[in-house]
Design a protein around this motif. Sequence first.
Motif, PDB file in Angstrom:
ATOM      1  N   THR A 214      -0.519  -1.006  -1.651  1.00  0.00           N
ATOM      2  CA  THR A 214       0.108  -0.442  -0.453  1.00  0.00           C
ATOM      3  C   THR A 214      -0.166  -1.299   0.775  1.00  0.00           C
ATOM      4  O   THR A 214       0.637  -1.337   1.705  1.00  0.00           O
ATOM      5  CB  THR A 214      -0.403   0.984  -0.203  1.00  0.00           C
ATOM      6  N   PHE A 215      -1.307  -1.974   0.798  1.00  0.00           N
ATOM      7  CA  PHE A 215      -1.620  -2.870   1.925  1.00  0.00           C
ATOM      8  C   PHE A 215      -1.889  -4.306   1.494  1.00  0.00           C
ATOM      9  O   PHE A 215      -1.709  -5.235   2.272  1.00  0.00           O
ATOM     10  CB  PHE A 215      -2.810  -2.337   2.739  1.00  0.00           C
ATOM     11  N   LEU A 216      -2.303  -4.506   0.231  1.00  0.00           N
ATOM     12  CA  LEU A 216      -2.592  -5.860  -0.243  1.00  0.00           C
ATOM     13  C   LEU A 216      -1.312  -6.678  -0.400  1.00  0.00           C
ATOM     14  O   LEU A 216      -1.242  -7.838   0.029  1.00  0.00           O
ATOM     15  CB  LEU A 216      -3.351  -5.800  -1.569  1.00  0.00           C
ATOM     16  N   ALA A 217      -0.286  -6.091  -1.007  1.00  0.00           N
ATOM     17  CA  ALA A 217       0.980  -6.817  -1.168  1.00  0.00           C
ATOM     18  C   ALA A 217       1.615  -7.159   0.178  1.00  0.00           C
ATOM     19  O   ALA A 217       2.053  -8.308   0.385  1.00  0.00           O
ATOM     20  CB  ALA A 217       1.944  -6.009  -2.041  1.00  0.00           C
ATOM     21  N   LEU A 224       2.104 -15.414   2.910  1.00  0.00           N
ATOM     22  CA  LEU A 224       2.791 -16.425   2.111  1.00  0.00           C
ATOM     23  C   LEU A 224       4.262 -16.572   2.490  1.00  0.00           C
ATOM     24  O   LEU A 224       4.929 -17.494   2.008  1.00  0.00           O
ATOM     25  CB  LEU A 224       2.684 -16.071   0.625  1.00  0.00           C
ATOM     26  N   GLY A 225       4.783 -15.659   3.327  1.00  0.00           N
ATOM     27  CA  GLY A 225       6.169 -15.736   3.756  1.00  0.00           C
ATOM     28  C   GLY A 225       7.164 -15.447   2.656  1.00  0.00           C
ATOM     29  O   GLY A 225       8.230 -16.063   2.580  1.00  0.00           O
ATOM     30  N   LYS A 226       6.835 -14.486   1.776  1.00  0.00           N
ATOM     31  CA  LYS A 226       7.729 -14.130   0.678  1.00  0.00           C
ATOM     32  C   LYS A 226       7.575 -12.649   0.355  1.00  0.00           C
ATOM     33  O   LYS A 226       6.497 -12.074   0.517  1.00  0.00           O
ATOM     34  CB  LYS A 226       7.446 -14.988  -0.559  1.00  0.00           C
ATOM     35  N   SER A 244       7.667  -5.988  -4.944  1.00  0.00           N
ATOM     36  CA  SER A 244       8.738  -6.277  -3.987  1.00  0.00           C
ATOM     37  C   SER A 244       8.407  -5.543  -2.703  1.00  0.00           C
ATOM     38  O   SER A 244       8.378  -4.302  -2.680  1.00  0.00           O
ATOM     39  CB  SER A 244      10.098  -5.811  -4.534  1.00  0.00           C
ATOM     40  N   VAL A 245       8.142  -6.277  -1.640  1.00  0.00           N
ATOM     41  CA  VAL A 245       7.686  -5.689  -0.383  1.00  0.00           C
ATOM     42  C   VAL A 245       8.860  -5.522   0.577  1.00  0.00           C
ATOM     43  O   VAL A 245       9.548  -6.490   0.908  1.00  0.00           O
ATOM     44  CB  VAL A 245       6.589  -6.568   0.264  1.00  0.00           C
TER      45      VAL A 245
END
Length: 266
Positions: A214-217, A224-226, A244-245
């Motif tokens: 919930t916060f790590l991704a 990382l800009g992705k 998928s964020v």
Amino acid sequence: MKTFIVDAFTADPFCGNPAGVCFIDDAFEPGKFLPIARELGFSETAFLQATDSPDTWLIRFFSPVMEIPLCGHATIAAAAVLFEEAGLPALSFVNTDGLRIPIRRLGNEIGMDFPVYKTVSAHVPESLLEALGLETVRSVRFNAETKILMLEIEKTEVLGKLQPDYSALRASHNSINGVLVTAASNEDLYDYHCRYFWPWSGTNEDPATGGIQTFLAPFWAKKLGKRELRSFQSSWRTGTMALSVQEDSVLIRSNARIVLAGETRI
């Protein structure tokens, strides 16, 4: 009471994170949640209760120590059981906070929509670093919803070799549920690695953890800009998931394997 054991965040038996899944009804005594969770002995057990809608189920999560509001691996484990038992293409869980968690089949995988949580800069006690066996960290963040402290370190090799002193770790802090350690991956297959230690509120180490995403991704998505990511949890059982964020949700995709079906007699 119908009871299942499911290995989550893996397609292989005896890998990933095992969870108990139990079916309860209105007659179930609340005082039995924790004893059953302790008896099963997994990091979490999910308790499912049907509603008037066949595709909506109430869900509660218990570690051997306490109730947990949101748990990723027990959620995907419960979904795997319901997909097999009821043949549903999609369903929703509602937790004790009233959070609705949409779940759906995605080919051979299961997809879960979790909320996005924020982190803030935080301080880490020197005694906590010593208990983990860390000398330095790149950054320290804290998530209020889960009460988890997140430490970013430089190398996955260091992460994989951590052997915490759990007694010292628990004594090093009195206001968190767990500590998450993460590092950028140095291999093409994954974007980041992580390990989650939580002797304050569960077992010593959680083998594969969905709730932290919930916060790590979102943290790694920004860094990382992705938005499409793959995570590897480098516990001894290991665990993998694709993420998928989006602005207000994280889609977690992975597998779960039912390894035992039976009955709990109480």
